[in-house]
Write an enzyme that holds these catalytic residues in place. Structure first.
Site, mmCIF file in Angstrom:
data_model
loop_
_atom_site.group_PDB
_atom_site.id
_atom_site.type_symbol
_atom_site.label_atom_id
_atom_site.label_comp_id
_atom_site.label_asym_id
_atom_site.label_seq_id
_atom_site.Cartn_x
_atom_site.Cartn_y
_atom_site.Cartn_z
ATOM 1 N N SER B 122 0.827 -1.217 0.000
ATOM 2 C CA SER B 122 0.000 0.000 0.000
ATOM 3 C C SER B 122 0.867 1.276 0.000
ATOM 4 O O SER B 122 1.543 1.537 -0.987
ATOM 5 C CB SER B 122 -0.967 -0.070 1.182
ATOM 6 N N ASP B 137 -4.738 8.455 -0.388
ATOM 7 C CA ASP B 137 -4.790 8.924 0.997
ATOM 8 C C ASP B 137 -5.125 10.397 1.116
ATOM 9 O O ASP B 137 -4.974 11.167 0.181
ATOM 10 C CB ASP B 137 -3.456 8.633 1.679
ATOM 11 N N HIS B 159 -4.708 -0.605 -4.142
ATOM 12 C CA HIS B 159 -6.135 -0.806 -3.826
ATOM 13 C C HIS B 159 -7.002 -0.327 -4.993
ATOM 14 O O HIS B 159 -8.050 0.275 -4.774
ATOM 15 C CB HIS B 159 -6.556 -0.045 -2.564
#
Lengths: 234, 234
Positions: B122, B137, B159
């Site tokens: 990630s 983010d 993701h």
């Protein structure tokens, strides 16, 4: 006296651009025929001209002329003389970078404090908060600061999305992301769902629209507030 | 020779932390008993100690000792002497800020180019790209730069999520966001779905896992690539 309409989104599902806000827009801009459009968030990279054209169509429905701020030789003067302003959505990093580059952040803030009727949707709403640090957007450009207008005393998370209980996706939920913000920052955050908006008159900030909003404060459980709530404690 | 495992996620749905990667991890770190853990992304604001403890548990399954980089007096020296490194997920802005503050970005890049076996998940994968500008983010802290390690010649979107055809949400899809990135940047982007990873050996970069990945290049239609694809043209 501050006079703002701060909306989560420009367009609700199955609706036309700004249609659900027509009445509110007419009330906000009742004392002017002309509104300045701040097109810098450039959704999908749309040109300033094309974006202004799109927004202007929605404003003709309330009998107002919308003029792109990018068409003025001196945008700072244009903001100082404006009788109304609307900042459309798009990418908040692109918008904030442009506002700093053109030295518009401070004049726009001052104009709003002096009573300039201001409408924002999405990115244009994000910048009303203390910082842009609860945006959902990708950091596609590097702005000189994350500090924004600070004309309301908290941050916003527009297009607020509840966690999907059946999702198998392992990325962070919106709530997790805002909790992470609060490990680094004390500023409260209001999650505005699609179709919700804030109406600001002076120091009064009221939640409008049909849905509840979700409020996040540091070291507190997040909580829901009803439409009509006044945010006097945030 | 570069030697990396760059994973979309640490945990697949209904799985345990790092479980689906056990075999790959054992192969990557076969020549060392000790791996340095870079805990700075702090998912959910977890402490460096607690995060290291969580990750260390997964490493005991492959018989390796994991040591938090935050426990070294001189983290730059620790990276220079490391025989293996793993950067966990969390918030990419927090991670990148810490790497710059501790002056670790350049030493880590150099160590990877010299052959340090490196694993990222990630946020720890995001930083392998040219920049962190396609992270999902929130910008909860302001890093001194968005430039990252650049040990692969493109950017990642971990993701990666396909648009939901039945969603009534009006926020941007991941694909729209990456298209906006390409209005401002030329760097290609690989969208890595949950459970996918890249295996890098020297200049060879191969897509692994069961799923396809989605590739975004400026001025091109996005396209899918199969597991096993070598990214030699990006």
């Amino acid at each position: 006296m501050k006079n703002l309409l701060i909306a989560s989104t420009s367009t609700v599902y199955a609706g036309e651009y700004l249609d659900y806000l027509t009445k509110e827009m007419a009330a906000l801009f009742k004392d002017t025929e002309e509104v300045i459009f701040i097109p810098y968030a450039r959704p999908g990279g749309i040109s300033h001209d094309a974006y202004t054209e799109k927004a202007a169509k929605a404003f003709t429905k309330i009998g107002k002329k919308l003029i792109g701020l990018h068409t003025f030789e001196n945008p700072v003067e244009a903001i100082k003389n404006a009788k109304g302003a609307f900042t459309g959505g798009g990418n908040t990093f692109v918008l904030v970078s442009a506002l700093y580059r053109l030295e518009l952040m401070q004049p726009l803030r001052e104009a709003i404090f002096k009573g300039l009727p201001y409408m924002g949707t999405s990115a244009g709403s994000n910048i009303c908060g203390v910082s842009m640090q609860t945006t959902n957007d990708m950091p596609i450009v590097y702005p000189p600061s994350f500090k924004t207008l600070g004309v309301i005393p908290f941050n916003l998370n527009p297009h607020y999305l509840d966690p999907d209980p059946i999702s198998k996706h392992m990325g962070e939920t919106r709530e997790t992301r805002i909790a992470e913000f609060h490990t680094q920052n004390t500023v409260p955050v209001v999650g505005l769902r699609e179709g919700s908006w804030l109406r600001v008159k002076g120091e009064e900030i009221i939640l409008k629209g049909e849905l509840k909003a979700r409020v996040f404060e540091q070291n507190k459980e997040p909580y829901e507030v009803e439409s009509g709530t006044k945010f006097s404690n945030l």
